[in-house]
Design an enzyme around this catalytic site. Sequence first.
Site, PDB file in Angstrom:
ATOM      1  N   GLY A  83      52.290  72.633  56.723  1.00 27.51           N
ATOM      2  CA  GLY A  83      51.658  72.184  55.482  1.00 27.51           C
ATOM      3  C   GLY A  83      50.503  71.218  55.689  1.00 27.51           C
ATOM      4  N   ARG A 122      59.865  69.410  68.396  1.00 28.09           N
ATOM      5  CA  ARG A 122      59.317  68.228  67.714  1.00 28.09           C
ATOM      6  C   ARG A 122      59.671  66.936  68.443  1.00 28.09           C
ATOM      7  NH1 ARG A 122      60.045  69.895  61.331  1.00 28.09           N
ATOM      8  NH2 ARG A 122      57.984  70.846  61.189  1.00 28.09           N
ATOM      9  N   GLY A 126      51.875  77.898  59.361  1.00 28.47           N
ATOM     10  CA  GLY A 126      52.776  79.010  59.049  1.00 28.47           C
ATOM     11  C   GLY A 126      53.098  79.901  60.230  1.00 28.47           C
ATOM     12  N   LYS A 180      48.525  86.996  51.702  1.00 27.57           N
ATOM     13  CA  LYS A 180      47.939  86.969  50.360  1.00 27.57           C
ATOM     14  C   LYS A 180      46.743  86.029  50.215  1.00 27.57           C
ATOM     15  CE  LYS A 180      52.038  88.146  47.769  1.00 27.57           C
ATOM     16  NZ  LYS A 180      53.034  87.664  46.828  1.00 27.57           N
TER      17      LYS A 180
HETATM   18  P1  AMP Z   1      50.877  84.033  55.915  1.00 26.79           P
HETATM   19  O1  AMP Z   1      52.186  83.294  55.937  1.00 26.79           O
HETATM   20  O2  AMP Z   1      50.180  84.013  54.609  1.00 26.79           O
HETATM   21  O3  AMP Z   1      49.995  83.640  57.081  1.00 26.79           O
HETATM   22  O4  AMP Z   1      51.236  85.567  56.096  1.00 26.79           O
HETATM   23  C1  AMP Z   1      51.859  86.073  57.223  1.00 26.79           C
HETATM   24  C2  AMP Z   1      52.487  87.381  56.849  1.00 26.79           C
HETATM   25  O5  AMP Z   1      51.501  88.312  56.460  1.00 26.79           O
HETATM   26  C3  AMP Z   1      53.208  88.010  58.005  1.00 26.79           C
HETATM   27  O6  AMP Z   1      54.570  88.087  57.679  1.00 26.79           O
HETATM   28  C4  AMP Z   1      52.607  89.404  58.122  1.00 26.79           C
HETATM   29  O7  AMP Z   1      53.545  90.399  58.344  1.00 26.79           O
HETATM   30  C5  AMP Z   1      51.977  89.593  56.766  1.00 26.79           C
HETATM   31  N1  AMP Z   1      50.891  90.571  56.802  1.00 26.79           N
HETATM   32  C6  AMP Z   1      49.786  90.525  57.527  1.00 26.79           C
HETATM   33  N2  AMP Z   1      49.040  91.629  57.328  1.00 26.79           N
HETATM   34  C7  AMP Z   1      49.698  92.408  56.452  1.00 26.79           C
HETATM   35  C8  AMP Z   1      49.426  93.669  55.851  1.00 26.79           C
HETATM   36  N3  AMP Z   1      48.317  94.339  56.128  1.00 26.79           N
HETATM   37  N4  AMP Z   1      50.327  94.147  54.970  1.00 26.79           N
HETATM   38  C9  AMP Z   1      51.448  93.452  54.689  1.00 26.79           C
HETATM   39  N5  AMP Z   1      51.746  92.251  55.233  1.00 26.79           N
HETATM   40  C10 AMP Z   1      50.889  91.736  56.100  1.00 26.79           C
END
Ligand code: AMP
Length: 392
Positions: free
Chosen positions: A373, A36, A350, A193
């Site tokens: 964010g 940063r 993220g 999710k």
């Molecule tokens: P996000 O922070 O929402 O972008 O999510 C990232 C996280 O999603 C990472 O830690 C990945 O390991 C997890 N992830 C991605 N695909 C899968 C999956 N098919 N099953 C479980 N976790 C997942």
Amino acid sequence: MAFKTLDDMDLDGRVVLTRVDVNVPVEDGRVTDTTRIDRVAPTIRDLRDAGAKVVLLAHFGRPKGKVVPEMSLRQIVPALAEAFGTEVGFADGGYGDAVSKMSEGDVLLFENLRFNPGEEANDEGFAKRLASVGDVYCNDAFSAAHRAHASTEALARLLPACAGRSMQAELEALEAALGSPKPPVAALVGGAKVSTKLELLSNLVTRVQHLIIGGGMANTFLAAQGLDVKRSLCEHDLADTARDIAAKAEAEGCTILLPRDVVVAEAFEANAPSRVVKVEDVPDGHMILDTGPDSVAHIRTVLDGCATLVWNGPLGAFEIPPFDAGTVDAARYAAELTQAGKLVSVAGGGDTVSALNRAGVADDFTYISTAGGAFLEWLEGKTLPGVAALEG
Ligand code: AMP
């Protein structure tokens, strides 16, 4: 987007209140990651070259309006001095006095703004006190632009305001990706999710021609189509929402691309025995952990036909091999197209930055935002107060 940059401002001999994000990790009094700080170095260099007196405004941690000695910005002064190649002064009070002693080219850091409750309250009085010691305001902290705080919002309205170099680069990249992008545009959204990315998905289907969905969130869309994803991460209660997003996409002329094949395993652990199956054929006791090779080939074909890509989130559980393969393959292909001048690629938010680092392509995308964010809120179509204030 209409905002001024350093090139539009009269800076010679002026006190420039420069908002930076130097909220860096510190262990035992030492800065362990200077990313940063390095990002704002070009702004400091250009300000000094233009004869400005540079006053740095920043936050550190979450002291919640109180003086917390461990969160003093004093501890990062040596790291700033090293990155900027000049001495950096520090003031934790008597700001007017300290500024009056500055010469052209000097750099002075003020104490953690969040020690004062007026900062996070976007208090006009606090902003006026800051403004009274400066001539010009420069914001180089895109990652703090989603918050309306005194140093990111109110202050920008009190002085002639401009974007610093890293803010400028970020805004130009975001504009090229979604503001006025070259079509066709693809958005690749992965991650765990649907529930954390609802607004983002709803906004993107109105802005892009192809929405590529991967990662855990694809499972929710597959289940909503009636497929049995067995033990996979899946938000079954969001089936209606997934169907609504799909319907909205169709109405907007946006194609949704879901995996056709997936990599499955019985355990969520490194090197767990895995195999590739069609999405209809997830075996009992298995979970989907990555997007399959046939699906990634499909993604490649879609990218071949696109001029712009926005990427947020991994296509699988990329932290644990071999479930990083889909993300790595798609990222490398997007990087190749970018390097060949065929694709404008902007990624961020993220885990995306670490996923692209893992694929070794972080330098080969057009732009990678480390803003977390603020980047996500921008993908959600929200107005960022710190950016709106710069636009006047
Ligand atoms: P996000 O922070 O929402 O972008 O999510 C990232 C996280 O999603 C990472 O830690 C990945 O390991 C997890 N992830 C991605 N695909 C899968 C999956 N098919 N099953 C479980 N976790 C997942």
